[in-house]
Design a protein around this motif. Structure first.
Motif, short mmCIF file in Angstrom:
data_model
loop_
_atom_site.label_atom_id
_atom_site.label_comp_id
_atom_site.label_asym_id
_atom_site.label_seq_id
_atom_site.Cartn_x
_atom_site.Cartn_y
_atom_site.Cartn_z
N ARG A 39 65.70 33.43 65.72
CA ARG A 39 64.12 33.25 64.89
C ARG A 39 64.44 34.04 63.28
O ARG A 39 63.25 33.33 62.97
CB ARG A 39 63.38 35.47 66.08
N ALA A 40 65.15 34.63 63.13
CA ALA A 40 64.86 35.31 60.87
C ALA A 40 64.78 33.65 60.74
O ALA A 40 64.25 33.51 59.72
CB ALA A 40 65.54 35.86 61.22
N ALA A 41 65.97 32.96 61.28
CA ALA A 41 66.72 31.81 60.44
C ALA A 41 65.38 30.37 60.69
O ALA A 41 65.27 30.47 59.39
CB ALA A 41 67.67 31.12 60.92
N LEU A 42 64.18 30.27 61.49
CA LEU A 42 63.47 29.97 61.47
C LEU A 42 62.56 30.13 60.97
O LEU A 42 62.03 29.50 60.28
CB LEU A 42 63.37 30.00 63.08
N ALA A 43 62.02 31.50 61.52
CA ALA A 43 61.08 32.32 59.88
C ALA A 43 61.69 31.51 58.73
O ALA A 43 60.79 31.33 57.62
CB ALA A 43 61.30 34.02 59.77
N LEU A 64 72.08 31.14 54.00
CA LEU A 64 71.25 31.99 55.55
C LEU A 64 72.03 33.40 54.81
O LEU A 64 71.21 34.01 55.57
CB LEU A 64 71.33 31.17 56.70
N MET A 65 73.10 33.02 55.55
CA MET A 65 73.98 34.37 55.68
C MET A 65 74.14 35.65 55.19
O MET A 65 74.12 36.53 55.33
CB MET A 65 76.10 33.79 55.94
N THR A 66 73.44 35.04 53.54
CA THR A 66 73.34 35.96 52.98
C THR A 66 72.48 36.71 52.66
O THR A 66 72.37 38.24 53.43
CB THR A 66 73.55 35.30 51.54
N ARG A 67 70.46 36.29 53.10
CA ARG A 67 69.65 36.77 53.39
C ARG A 67 69.47 37.37 54.75
O ARG A 67 68.44 37.59 54.86
CB ARG A 67 68.40 35.30 53.35
N LEU A 68 70.80 36.83 55.82
CA LEU A 68 70.29 37.65 57.03
C LEU A 68 72.05 38.54 57.29
O LEU A 68 71.34 39.20 57.92
CB LEU A 68 70.06 36.44 58.35
N ARG A 104 79.11 32.99 62.84
CA ARG A 104 78.15 33.52 63.31
C ARG A 104 77.17 32.73 63.04
O ARG A 104 75.96 32.27 64.28
CB ARG A 104 77.87 34.89 62.80
N MET A 105 76.40 32.73 61.63
CA MET A 105 75.98 32.22 61.52
C MET A 105 75.82 30.13 61.90
O MET A 105 74.85 29.40 62.09
CB MET A 105 75.30 31.99 59.42
N SER A 106 76.77 29.85 61.98
CA SER A 106 77.20 28.78 61.85
C SER A 106 76.94 27.89 63.19
O SER A 106 76.25 26.42 63.64
CB SER A 106 78.58 27.33 61.30
N ARG A 107 77.34 28.88 64.13
CA ARG A 107 76.99 29.23 65.53
C ARG A 107 75.73 28.97 65.60
O ARG A 107 75.46 28.13 66.98
CB ARG A 107 77.99 30.24 66.24
N HIS A 108 74.90 30.19 65.23
CA HIS A 108 73.48 30.15 65.37
C HIS A 108 72.39 28.95 65.27
O HIS A 108 71.61 28.47 65.70
CB HIS A 108 72.39 31.48 64.89
N MET A 109 73.26 28.26 64.17
CA MET A 109 72.84 26.99 64.03
C MET A 109 72.68 25.96 64.43
O MET A 109 71.54 25.35 64.56
CB MET A 109 72.68 27.01 62.07
N GLN A 134 60.23 28.53 57.99
CA GLN A 134 58.98 28.55 58.65
C GLN A 134 58.09 27.25 57.27
O GLN A 134 57.76 26.16 58.07
CB GLN A 134 58.50 29.45 58.60
N GLY A 135 58.75 27.39 56.07
CA GLY A 135 57.58 26.57 55.67
C GLY A 135 57.64 25.32 54.72
O GLY A 135 57.20 24.59 53.43
N GLY A 136 59.09 25.12 55.45
CA GLY A 136 59.62 23.41 55.00
C GLY A 136 60.52 24.49 53.73
O GLY A 136 61.30 23.13 53.29
N GLU A 137 61.52 25.05 53.62
CA GLU A 137 62.47 25.32 52.64
C GLU A 137 62.94 24.41 53.59
O GLU A 137 63.55 24.98 54.53
CB GLU A 137 62.13 26.96 52.72
N GLU A 138 64.49 24.24 52.67
CA GLU A 138 65.56 24.29 53.48
C GLU A 138 66.85 24.67 53.06
O GLU A 138 66.60 25.66 51.99
CB GLU A 138 65.77 22.55 52.48
N CYS A 139 67.38 24.89 53.35
CA CYS A 139 68.74 26.48 53.67
C CYS A 139 69.77 25.55 53.82
O CYS A 139 70.67 25.08 54.73
CB CYS A 139 68.48 27.64 53.96
N CYS A 140 71.62 26.26 52.64
CA CYS A 140 72.26 25.54 53.60
C CYS A 140 72.95 27.38 54.39
O CYS A 140 72.28 28.15 53.78
CB CYS A 140 72.97 25.60 52.59
N VAL A 141 73.84 27.05 54.99
CA VAL A 141 74.69 28.45 56.38
C VAL A 141 74.86 29.35 54.95
O VAL A 141 74.71 30.11 55.32
CB VAL A 141 75.61 27.89 56.53
#
Length: 95
Positions: free
Chosen positions: A14-18, A31-35, A41-46, A21-28
């Motif tokens: 849900r945090a990754a989706l958030a 995402l792993m740094t921000r979350l 783990r992040m790759s499995r979630h994505m 949310q605004g159309g931003e594009e992120c690599c794993v």
């Protein structure tokens, strides 16, 4: 519908989706740094989000960049938006 509900059942997904949310594009790696999640783990979630059709991955050299699926059925998009909107006040209360 079951795959969508399973995909949004996890707080990290849900945090990754958030974040997307605004159309931003992120690599794993972003995402792993921000979350605060490991790469595997992040790759499995994505992958779970992508398998449910909620995000789309685009290869960019050695990275895969993810964005929210803009072609998601409106009823699924509405459910996700409602879940993320309901979660925001909870996060603010906990901060």
């Amino acid at each position: 519908m079951q795959a969508v509900l399973n995909a949004i059942s996890d707080p990290t997904r849900r945090a990754a989706l958030a974040l997307l949310q605004g159309g931003e594009e992120c690599c794993v790696c972003e995402l792993m740094t921000r979350l605060n999640a490991s790469q595997s783990r992040m790759s499995r979630h994505m992958k779970m989000l992508q398998d449910a059709g909620l995000v789309i991955g685009r290869r960019d050299a050695k990275w895969v960049r993810y964005r929210r699926n803009r072609d998601l059925a409106p009823e699924f998009a509405a459910v996700i938006d409602a879940v993320l909107a309901a979660e925001r006040p909870l996060e603010e209360d906990m901060a």
